[in-house]
Design a protein around this motif. Structure first.
Motif, PDB file in Angstrom:
ATOM      1  N   TYR A  30       0.349 -13.992 -10.312  1.00  0.00           N
ATOM      2  CA  TYR A  30      -0.803 -13.282  -9.763  1.00  0.00           C
ATOM      3  C   TYR A  30      -0.398 -11.843  -9.480  1.00  0.00           C
ATOM      4  O   TYR A  30       0.794 -11.528  -9.357  1.00  0.00           O
ATOM      5  N   VAL A  31      -1.364 -10.970  -9.388  1.00  0.00           N
ATOM      6  CA  VAL A  31      -1.107  -9.545  -9.178  1.00  0.00           C
ATOM      7  C   VAL A  31      -1.283  -9.196  -7.707  1.00  0.00           C
ATOM      8  O   VAL A  31      -2.268  -9.594  -7.073  1.00  0.00           O
ATOM      9  N   LYS A  32      -0.320  -8.461  -7.175  1.00  0.00           N
ATOM     10  CA  LYS A  32      -0.382  -8.001  -5.784  1.00  0.00           C
ATOM     11  C   LYS A  32      -0.204  -6.491  -5.789  1.00  0.00           C
ATOM     12  O   LYS A  32       0.713  -5.968  -6.437  1.00  0.00           O
ATOM     13  N   THR A  33      -1.054  -5.779  -5.085  1.00  0.00           N
ATOM     14  CA  THR A  33      -1.057  -4.318  -5.101  1.00  0.00           C
ATOM     15  C   THR A  33      -0.665  -3.753  -3.739  1.00  0.00           C
ATOM     16  O   THR A  33      -1.142  -4.222  -2.701  1.00  0.00           O
ATOM     17  N   PHE A  34       0.208  -2.730  -3.767  1.00  0.00           N
ATOM     18  CA  PHE A  34       0.645  -2.059  -2.551  1.00  0.00           C
ATOM     19  C   PHE A  34       0.363  -0.566  -2.644  1.00  0.00           C
ATOM     20  O   PHE A  34       0.525   0.041  -3.701  1.00  0.00           O
ATOM     21  N   GLN A  35      -0.028   0.030  -1.546  1.00  0.00           N
ATOM     22  CA  GLN A  35      -0.159   1.483  -1.455  1.00  0.00           C
ATOM     23  C   GLN A  35       1.234   2.108  -1.477  1.00  0.00           C
ATOM     24  O   GLN A  35       2.153   1.625  -0.826  1.00  0.00           O
ATOM     25  N   LYS A  36       1.411   3.183  -2.252  1.00  0.00           N
ATOM     26  CA  LYS A  36       2.680   3.905  -2.267  1.00  0.00           C
ATOM     27  C   LYS A  36       2.698   4.957  -1.158  1.00  0.00           C
ATOM     28  O   LYS A  36       1.672   5.557  -0.844  1.00  0.00           O
ATOM     29  N   HIS A  38       5.112   8.323   0.656  1.00  0.00           N
ATOM     30  CA  HIS A  38       6.207   9.279   0.548  1.00  0.00           C
ATOM     31  C   HIS A  38       7.296   8.882   1.542  1.00  0.00           C
ATOM     32  O   HIS A  38       7.046   8.097   2.466  1.00  0.00           O
ATOM     33  N   PRO A  39       8.524   9.426   1.365  1.00  0.00           N
ATOM     34  CA  PRO A  39       9.608   9.099   2.299  1.00  0.00           C
ATOM     35  C   PRO A  39       9.291   9.381   3.760  1.00  0.00           C
ATOM     36  O   PRO A  39       9.840   8.733   4.648  1.00  0.00           O
ATOM     37  N   ASP A  40       8.368  10.350   4.012  1.00  0.00           N
ATOM     38  CA  ASP A  40       8.028  10.656   5.408  1.00  0.00           C
ATOM     39  C   ASP A  40       6.962   9.713   5.974  1.00  0.00           C
ATOM     40  O   ASP A  40       6.519   9.876   7.112  1.00  0.00           O
ATOM     41  N   GLY A  41       6.546   8.738   5.165  1.00  0.00           N
ATOM     42  CA  GLY A  41       5.599   7.752   5.643  1.00  0.00           C
ATOM     43  C   GLY A  41       4.145   8.055   5.355  1.00  0.00           C
ATOM     44  O   GLY A  41       3.258   7.237   5.643  1.00  0.00           O
ATOM     45  N   THR A  42       3.844   9.214   4.769  1.00  0.00           N
ATOM     46  CA  THR A  42       2.465   9.560   4.449  1.00  0.00           C
ATOM     47  C   THR A  42       2.055   8.953   3.108  1.00  0.00           C
ATOM     48  O   THR A  42       2.878   8.808   2.203  1.00  0.00           O
ATOM     49  N   PRO A  43       0.774   8.574   2.960  1.00  0.00           N
ATOM     50  CA  PRO A  43       0.309   7.957   1.711  1.00  0.00           C
ATOM     51  C   PRO A  43       0.453   8.904   0.526  1.00  0.00           C
ATOM     52  O   PRO A  43       0.301  10.127   0.664  1.00  0.00           O
ATOM     53  N   ALA A  44       0.743   8.344  -0.647  1.00  0.00           N
ATOM     54  CA  ALA A  44       0.891   9.137  -1.874  1.00  0.00           C
ATOM     55  C   ALA A  44      -0.403   9.076  -2.679  1.00  0.00           C
ATOM     56  O   ALA A  44      -1.030   8.019  -2.774  1.00  0.00           O
ATOM     57  N   PHE A  45      -0.793  10.223  -3.253  1.00  0.00           N
ATOM     58  CA  PHE A  45      -2.006  10.304  -4.057  1.00  0.00           C
ATOM     59  C   PHE A  45      -1.677  10.955  -5.398  1.00  0.00           C
ATOM     60  O   PHE A  45      -0.746  11.763  -5.499  1.00  0.00           O
ATOM     61  N   ASP A  46      -2.457  10.614  -6.436  1.00  0.00           N
ATOM     62  CA  ASP A  46      -2.256  11.242  -7.736  1.00  0.00           C
ATOM     63  C   ASP A  46      -2.984  12.571  -7.789  1.00  0.00           C
ATOM     64  O   ASP A  46      -3.580  13.017  -6.792  1.00  0.00           O
ATOM     65  N   SER A  47      -2.945  13.239  -8.963  1.00  0.00           N
ATOM     66  CA  SER A  47      -3.528  14.574  -9.097  1.00  0.00           C
ATOM     67  C   SER A  47      -5.044  14.587  -8.913  1.00  0.00           C
ATOM     68  O   SER A  47      -5.637  15.624  -8.646  1.00  0.00           O
ATOM     69  N   LEU A  48      -5.678  13.410  -9.040  1.00  0.00           N
ATOM     70  CA  LEU A  48      -7.136  13.314  -8.869  1.00  0.00           C
ATOM     71  C   LEU A  48      -7.527  12.898  -7.455  1.00  0.00           C
ATOM     72  O   LEU A  48      -8.714  12.733  -7.161  1.00  0.00           O
ATOM     73  N   GLY A  49      -6.530  12.728  -6.614  1.00  0.00           N
ATOM     74  CA  GLY A  49      -6.814  12.357  -5.234  1.00  0.00           C
ATOM     75  C   GLY A  49      -6.914  10.863  -4.989  1.00  0.00           C
ATOM     76  O   GLY A  49      -7.273  10.428  -3.890  1.00  0.00           O
ATOM     77  N   PRO A  51      -5.402   7.097  -4.425  1.00  0.00           N
ATOM     78  CA  PRO A  51      -4.165   6.549  -3.850  1.00  0.00           C
ATOM     79  C   PRO A  51      -3.248   6.009  -4.952  1.00  0.00           C
ATOM     80  O   PRO A  51      -3.704   5.342  -5.883  1.00  0.00           O
ATOM     81  N   ARG A  52      -1.974   6.321  -4.849  1.00  0.00           N
ATOM     82  CA  ARG A  52      -1.000   5.778  -5.794  1.00  0.00           C
ATOM     83  C   ARG A  52      -0.580   4.395  -5.314  1.00  0.00           C
ATOM     84  O   ARG A  52      -0.292   4.192  -4.131  1.00  0.00           O
ATOM     85  N   VAL A  53      -0.598   3.446  -6.238  1.00  0.00           N
ATOM     86  CA  VAL A  53      -0.292   2.071  -5.866  1.00  0.00           C
ATOM     87  C   VAL A  53       0.824   1.510  -6.741  1.00  0.00           C
ATOM     88  O   VAL A  53       1.135   2.047  -7.808  1.00  0.00           O
ATOM     89  N   ARG A  54       1.429   0.450  -6.262  1.00  0.00           N
ATOM     90  CA  ARG A  54       2.441  -0.270  -7.018  1.00  0.00           C
ATOM     91  C   ARG A  54       1.981  -1.708  -7.174  1.00  0.00           C
ATOM     92  O   ARG A  54       1.583  -2.346  -6.198  1.00  0.00           O
ATOM     93  N   GLU A  55       2.016  -2.200  -8.394  1.00  0.00           N
ATOM     94  CA  GLU A  55       1.616  -3.574  -8.670  1.00  0.00           C
ATOM     95  C   GLU A  55       2.838  -4.443  -8.942  1.00  0.00           C
ATOM     96  O   GLU A  55       3.752  -4.038  -9.657  1.00  0.00           O
ATOM     97  N   ILE A  56       2.855  -5.614  -8.346  1.00  0.00           N
ATOM     98  CA  ILE A  56       3.885  -6.588  -8.653  1.00  0.00           C
ATOM     99  C   ILE A  56       3.209  -7.885  -9.092  1.00  0.00           C
ATOM    100  O   ILE A  56       2.023  -8.099  -8.817  1.00  0.00           O
ATOM    101  N   GLY A 153       8.642  -8.787  -8.693  1.00  0.00           N
ATOM    102  CA  GLY A 153       8.075  -9.578  -7.617  1.00  0.00           C
ATOM    103  C   GLY A 153       8.490 -11.031  -7.622  1.00  0.00           C
ATOM    104  O   GLY A 153       8.081 -11.783  -6.737  1.00  0.00           O
ATOM    105  N   THR A 154       9.309 -11.465  -8.591  1.00  0.00           N
ATOM    106  CA  THR A 154       9.771 -12.847  -8.622  1.00  0.00           C
ATOM    107  C   THR A 154      11.165 -12.963  -8.012  1.00  0.00           C
ATOM    108  O   THR A 154      11.879 -11.972  -7.859  1.00  0.00           O
ATOM    109  N   HIS A 155      11.551 -14.180  -7.693  1.00  0.00           N
ATOM    110  CA  HIS A 155      12.872 -14.411  -7.101  1.00  0.00           C
ATOM    111  C   HIS A 155      14.000 -14.094  -8.080  1.00  0.00           C
ATOM    112  O   HIS A 155      15.087 -13.666  -7.659  1.00  0.00           O
TER     113      HIS A 155
END
Length: 286
Positions: A30-36, A38-49, A51-56, A153-155
């Motif tokens: 199954y697909v699980k999505t996380f918000q990306k 920055h190292p300072d803890g603020t949300p990351a966005f792409d050039s179009l504004g 949210p950048r996400v990571r899928e596992i 995302g697997t063991h």
């Protein structure tokens, strides 16, 4: 010989069940999505504004249980090189940083698209290289890869990725030993450090990585001597530290927040970094 029959017994299953899983792999992922962030803890966005996400793509059900057994009964029987810190029992990002403590010059680079860039053929060839019979290696490959590559995302994926990377990693270790560098890998994060300037050797490092068909994340590749960080840990000569935001978060907690699971986790992490950073290297790595 690690025959098919021995594999099924090890995985507490049988050929019929394994065949059924392999024919219907999409039913076990199954697909699980996380918000990306920055190292300072603020949300990351792409050039179009956006949210950048990571899928596992984790697994569940019987395949998840089988992959746990593959990890513990098959993969862990294959010893990883000492430079590997990610996905290894008894090691973590803090110990990875500790390994570089006392050095002055640091080079960090990140492997882009690490898991999906590892093909099922590479996984199969890695199993065979470690003397697993081709028939068994073929079954293991089908049980640990998805849509032609290594799923995130697997063991089993972190350990397999470490094994696949070994050929390139060993070449990097040879280069590191040649130039008196310290080298570690933490999943897709590679770190080199030394007490002397080694900037002239960076092209050799990058060539070995790229010749091994791994891609470099250029925006995560840097050479530094001031306030170096290794796997998000600040490395000083005599101690390790976390960025200042962690202390601010802890100081801003009330007693209830500090006793909640999240607060306990942050405080324990902060204290662990402090402890490992000020403890003698011999004790940490004995």
């Amino acid at each position: 010989m690690f025959s098919r029959e021995i594999l099924y017994k090890t995985l507490r299953t049988n050929g019929r069940q394994v065949d059924q899983i392999i024919r219907n792999l999409s039913n076990y992922y199954y697909v699980k999505t996380f918000q990306k962030f920055h190292p300072d803890g603020t949300p990351a966005f792409d050039s179009l504004g956006n949210p950048r996400v990571r899928e596992i793509t984790p697994t569940y059900g019987q395949l998840k249980q089988i992959q746990k057994l593959i990890l513990n009964k098959v993969l862990k029987a294959i010893i990883l090189p000492n430079y590997a810190f990610g996905g290894v029992n008894g090691k973590d990002n803090i110990k990875n940083a500790k390994f570089h403590q006392g050095n002055k010059y640091f080079f960090n680079t990140d492997l882009r698209g690490y898991y999906p860039g590892i093909t099922n053929r590479q996984v199969f060839e890695t199993f065979v290289k470690h003397k697993i019979p081709t028939e068994t290696a073929n079954i293991l490959t089908k049980l640990t890869t998805y849509k032609g590559s290594l799923p995130q995302g697997t063991h089993t994926s972190p350990y397999i990725a470490n094994l696949v990377f070994t050929d390139v990693g060993n070449k990097l270790l040879e280069l590191a030993e040649k130039y008196d560098l310290t080298f570690t890998s933490f999943v897709d994060d590679l770190t080199f450090s030394s007490k002397i300037d080694f900037k002239e050797h960076i092209p050799e490092i990058l060539k070995i990585i790229q010749d091994g068909n791994f891609r470099i994340s250029h925006n995560k590749t840097f050479y530094e001597t001031k306030n170096p960080k290794v796997t998000q840990i600040l490395v000083r000569n005599n101690f390790l530290a976390l960025p200042g935001k962690y202390r601010k978060i802890i100081d801003g907690m009330d007693d209830v927040e500090k006793s909640a699971p999240k607060g306990v986790g942050i405080i324990n992490y902060y204290e662990r970094v402090k402890y490992i950073g000020t403890t003698k290297r011999k004790k940490i790595f004995s």
